[in-house]
Design a protein around this motif. Sequence first.
Motif, PDB file in Angstrom:
ATOM      1  N   UNK A 106     -30.830 -40.687 118.126  1.00 34.89           N
ATOM      2  CA  UNK A 106     -30.037 -39.839 117.176  1.00 34.89           C
ATOM      3  C   UNK A 106     -28.618 -40.033 117.986  1.00 34.89           C
ATOM      4  N   UNK A 126     -14.002 -24.817 121.018  1.00 35.15           N
ATOM      5  CA  UNK A 126     -14.534 -25.150 120.055  1.00 35.15           C
ATOM      6  C   UNK A 126     -15.070 -26.766 119.842  1.00 35.15           C
ATOM      7  N   UNK A 127     -16.247 -26.780 119.321  1.00 32.45           N
ATOM      8  CA  UNK A 127     -16.863 -28.224 119.202  1.00 32.45           C
ATOM      9  C   UNK A 127     -17.030 -28.628 117.829  1.00 32.45           C
ATOM     10  N   UNK A 128     -16.474 -29.726 117.515  1.00 35.48           N
ATOM     11  CA  UNK A 128     -17.069 -30.296 116.063  1.00 35.48           C
ATOM     12  C   UNK A 128     -17.659 -31.528 116.376  1.00 35.48           C
ATOM     13  N   UNK A 129     -18.901 -31.542 115.686  1.00 37.97           N
ATOM     14  CA  UNK A 129     -19.707 -32.685 116.072  1.00 37.97           C
ATOM     15  C   UNK A 129     -19.915 -33.314 114.432  1.00 37.97           C
ATOM     16  N   UNK A 130     -20.270 -34.730 114.608  1.00 39.51           N
ATOM     17  CA  UNK A 130     -20.283 -35.421 113.222  1.00 39.51           C
ATOM     18  C   UNK A 130     -20.985 -36.887 113.632  1.00 39.51           C
ATOM     19  N   UNK A 131     -21.795 -37.174 112.891  1.00 41.67           N
ATOM     20  CA  UNK A 131     -22.584 -38.571 112.960  1.00 41.67           C
ATOM     21  C   UNK A 131     -21.848 -39.690 113.619  1.00 41.67           C
ATOM     22  N   UNK A 167     -18.208 -22.852 115.863  1.00 39.06           N
ATOM     23  CA  UNK A 167     -18.562 -24.183 116.012  1.00 39.06           C
ATOM     24  C   UNK A 167     -18.929 -25.129 114.751  1.00 39.06           C
ATOM     25  N   UNK A 168     -18.637 -26.235 114.695  1.00 38.11           N
ATOM     26  CA  UNK A 168     -18.650 -27.068 113.447  1.00 38.11           C
ATOM     27  C   UNK A 168     -19.448 -28.231 113.325  1.00 38.11           C
ATOM     28  N   UNK A 169     -20.275 -28.397 112.476  1.00 42.04           N
ATOM     29  CA  UNK A 169     -21.105 -29.478 112.137  1.00 42.04           C
ATOM     30  C   UNK A 169     -20.653 -30.181 111.035  1.00 42.04           C
ATOM     31  N   UNK A 170     -20.413 -31.598 110.938  1.00 40.23           N
ATOM     32  CA  UNK A 170     -19.739 -32.086 109.941  1.00 40.23           C
ATOM     33  C   UNK A 170     -20.967 -33.109 109.365  1.00 40.23           C
ATOM     34  N   UNK A 171     -21.189 -33.167 108.052  1.00 45.06           N
ATOM     35  CA  UNK A 171     -21.953 -34.223 107.504  1.00 45.06           C
ATOM     36  C   UNK A 171     -23.083 -34.484 108.116  1.00 45.06           C
ATOM     37  N   UNK A 172     -23.792 -33.548 108.630  1.00 47.75           N
ATOM     38  CA  UNK A 172     -25.272 -34.148 109.241  1.00 47.75           C
ATOM     39  C   UNK A 172     -26.009 -34.373 107.900  1.00 47.75           C
ATOM     40  N   UNK A 222     -30.381 -34.297 113.257  1.00 46.98           N
ATOM     41  CA  UNK A 222     -29.790 -33.221 113.975  1.00 46.98           C
ATOM     42  C   UNK A 222     -29.246 -32.131 112.873  1.00 46.98           C
ATOM     43  N   UNK A 223     -29.685 -31.064 113.134  1.00 48.02           N
ATOM     44  CA  UNK A 223     -29.549 -29.824 112.266  1.00 48.02           C
ATOM     45  C   UNK A 223     -28.511 -28.899 112.816  1.00 48.02           C
ATOM     46  N   UNK A 224     -27.786 -28.546 111.941  1.00 48.97           N
ATOM     47  CA  UNK A 224     -26.697 -27.492 112.300  1.00 48.97           C
ATOM     48  C   UNK A 224     -27.182 -26.218 112.966  1.00 48.97           C
ATOM     49  N   UNK A 225     -28.415 -26.095 112.884  1.00 51.83           N
ATOM     50  CA  UNK A 225     -29.021 -24.665 113.555  1.00 51.83           C
ATOM     51  C   UNK A 225     -29.593 -25.101 114.896  1.00 51.83           C
ATOM     52  N   UNK A 226     -29.531 -26.291 115.408  1.00 51.53           N
ATOM     53  CA  UNK A 226     -30.037 -26.739 116.818  1.00 51.53           C
ATOM     54  C   UNK A 226     -28.693 -27.086 117.583  1.00 51.53           C
ATOM     55  N   UNK A 227     -28.839 -26.580 118.913  1.00 51.88           N
ATOM     56  CA  UNK A 227     -27.751 -26.992 119.791  1.00 51.88           C
ATOM     57  C   UNK A 227     -28.491 -27.581 121.037  1.00 51.88           C
TER      58      UNK A 227
END
Lengths: 563, 563
Positions: free
Chosen positions: A192, A557-562, B511-516, B520-525
């Motif tokens: 991942x 602020x964290x932004x995460x993307x593939x 905290x932002x998750x983009x295009x998952x 990896x899932x938005x609800x896991x850190x």
Amino acid sequence: MAAEPSAHALIAAHRPTLDQALEAIRTRAYCSPHPEHPKAYGENGSLDAAAGKAAFDALLGTRLDLGQPGTDDWTGAEESPYGIALGVTYPHADPDVLLPAMRAGQPAWRDAGPELRAMVCLEILKRISDRTHEFAHAVMHTSGQAFMMAFQAGGPHAQDRGLEAVAYAYAEQVRTPAAAEWTKPQGKRDPLALTKTFTPVPRGVALVIGCNTFPTWNGFPGLFASLATGNAVLVKPHPRAVLPLALTVRIAREALADAGFDPNLVALAAERPGEGIAKTLATRPEIRIVDYTGSTAFGDWLEANARQAQVYTEKAGVNTVVVESTDDYRGMLGNLAFSLSLYSGQMCTTPQNLLIPRDGIRTDAGPRTFDEVVADLARAVDGLLGDDARANGLLGALVNPEVKARLEAAAGLGEVALASREIVNPDFPGAVVRTPLIVKLDGTKPDDEAAWTSECFGPVSFAVAVDSAAHAVELLRRTVRERGAMTVGAYTTDQDVERSVEEVCLEESAQLSLNLTGGVYVNQTAAFSDFHGSGGNPAANAALTDTAFVANRFRTVEVRRPA
Amino acid sequence: MAAEPSAHALIAAHRPTLDQALEAIRTRAYCSPHPEHPKAYGENGSLDAAAGKAAFDALLGTRLDLGQPGTDDWTGAEESPYGIALGVTYPHADPDVLLPAMRAGQPAWRDAGPELRAMVCLEILKRISDRTHEFAHAVMHTSGQAFMMAFQAGGPHAQDRGLEAVAYAYAEQVRTPAAAEWTKPQGKRDPLALTKTFTPVPRGVALVIGCNTFPTWNGFPGLFASLATGNAVLVKPHPRAVLPLALTVRIAREALADAGFDPNLVALAAERPGEGIAKTLATRPEIRIVDYTGSTAFGDWLEANARQAQVYTEKAGVNTVVVESTDDYRGMLGNLAFSLSLYSGQMCTTPQNLLIPRDGIRTDAGPRTFDEVVADLARAVDGLLGDDARANGLLGALVNPEVKARLEAAAGLGEVALASREIVNPDFPGAVVRTPLIVKLDGTKPDDEAAWTSECFGPVSFAVAVDSAAHAVELLRRTVRERGAMTVGAYTTDQDVERSVEEVCLEESAQLSLNLTGGVYVNQTAAFSDFHGSGGNPAANAALTDTAFVANRFRTVEVRRPA
């Protein structure tokens, strides 16, 4: 973007200073990038003594127009403790207009990032430093400090504290990297992988509520800590000490604009007499950070009511010195006499209670009874202040009529060991100048307890007779725990007593100065090395400056993307 | 002292792990020192699956005597969400006896210093890690998580979060050196010279108020952050999830004693049914730090009333996913379906509102209308949970009857796009297992607003039709600002939309998750890399873990003396 060339120039100019400050907070060795000596100014664009005085004189009787949006009136009624009406008026703001305008520039200020924000803060400090002579007069004529103290404490020392706050703020914001690649193995499957960015973001608009006695020294840390972490900063000065912070705001606005940012990121909120706008502003939803120096009553009110904000307070405390024994009696007396006299004891760090065993103390000059110690200290103060010119230079003026009234009332609290004298200031006949009062109290008498367990802000100290060193330590603990303390001092040559005092300070979170007999005083702290307050006893909920003072002024602020 | 040999052994055993953690929080790259796979356990003193299960079984119906002072009774009435009465009883404490006993060991713990404290914390974590299989059952039968999730989230992931807190606490405490020499030049005179020591001191006793759903994962950060910074820690578990934290306390007490410290530095406060001791404990003067995970109402109460303490809260939020467009429609649906299903949506990070333009979205599989997207998502959930064994393994059980009642009521809030199904757990017929409910709402209808603007904790999500991407962004901003959010997700291939969503998250601190679309899932850190919460919106006043989470749990006391 337009700010680019300016950013490079700022980094070239100020990055070395930031690096020096970062190193200093790591080692806590001596560091004072802003020169202490008045003669160090006058070159490279800084004002010399005459130019600074002229700049100050030119301000008197004028309207200080900062070009702020939402200005609905002009206000100002400062009377110098030296008897001069300053006659300067300042913008009175409509917060419904000013606060939204202050927020408008925040995204660009946030996007500038920690380094460029630090550089702009250092540019502001540089421009303030250049006008140190002008600030010295402004601080003197609002706080009542004597000129040399107003110059040093209100100038370089305040600027050092501001720089220290910027260094802590910068260090904390870059502790998390701006970006990271995260790859988690999945056995035989593909790992991942995510790309992550981390951005320090401001909390909102910060409010700095200034104090009367140290408008710049106590105002700069919060102002620069909030600004460096991306927040807009609204400065609400004490109505008797507007000018130094108004000059600060003017310079900050100019430096921000010159660097391509919105000048409204820093603004002034002067108030009409009796208006009390601090309560209104501190509870506005836009205000997310409050820095305050002043009374315990209002500090407690802010902590209880400004619930939408992070609130940093420095309030009242009762500072104690344990006098148990010394191998430098003369040095001790001289050091204490100076501490009691400096700025007429109007420092939050001035010792108030001197706990002295009633059976006396051991000294290198032989044993001294309680009465002898107190009499010798009184003589030391008298000697220090025997010359009126020197006395005026040390004492300054009483900052306001409340201090004078408190001093006069304190003479009735017990046996007067040293009466307060009136001193004439030939340059400023209107100044109210008084020498310190020392009153004897008994640490076992219930009648005396109300006096020594309350802060008596001003040139008043109590020589409190205690039964023993252990009794002194017990009273010290009670005082710090229940009343708080910005400083604790102790004189002892006894290892056990030293350990006991140290243990109390560790358990009750108080900053301790041991056996000071030379040119360092319990009421002075040096930026980059000494903590001012601990944030762990009732005198203050924050220390100047540590990480806790800066780390919650921004969020990441964290932004995460593939990947 | 007696602890010396033990200190060396602890440093040899654990310093490399601490260094690894310190490096990870600096780079925020992948790091997980505690193995995720159940089969990794069983060697080097750790319990394997069978031994862990046996250890858990042996606990059932017993009295867990922790040897705490001030135990005046035994209490405990945990009912597993899987239908088993645990029958374990725990010490009920008299705080007037227990709290003073907890303070007694603090000076020695303080004097141990940051490194040794970190080593003891890592030894506690090591012993917990060795019993991960036992903890997995304890977490499963208190939270209702399925076994594998209880194993991972309640075991290694919780331990990672604990280690992360220790690393932050250590780093912050050693940022200021233990001692410094300060020398200030005085021109021709001798320089001023002071020797200074800086000691991190605890605030007092810390209180950890545990939650029902993640007793270890949400409990460890505060527990270890407070302990590593020198505080004693009192653990008040949720009455339905005592066992995992009671085991934690038992292990911590043993490890502390083995290292030569007072075991009472960590203690448990179990409560009688309906006793509500959290309020009493949180406002005791000895309690100077509170960590809390749970309802907004009680979190707000703590922040308002536990004024003598630093209060760290994680409360309710409304998590939003903006679904605007995707180049991996199938991946998006699978990813969202998993996020909605995991632990029956009973995570503070589970998405609740899916904001979808009513005119539909662009996908790699062609345009999809709002109704099609919702129907496709419903099908994806159905597919994911079509097999009962797999469904049980993902969903776990509803943690308490309130979640079930809320789920049942939610079906009446709008058009049901996916009905919740009941699933039988053959191993635990008493478990209440339900698949997620998806309800369609309209983001412009005032009647629907009450539903999507409140947290509906459990397996409930709302597909909210919005007018446009801009409308989605506007609702996202309002939701985060007014209701808070632990997570935000977005699916978009449009750069402008991505920027708008990102800007909202930066301005509102989410905290932002983009295009998952993958694993990896938005609800896991992930500890060491992802922040859990931001501390900057109403869902939580702290983030796991950053410096602000640790820096105010201790204060630094300076002692200065002539050099």
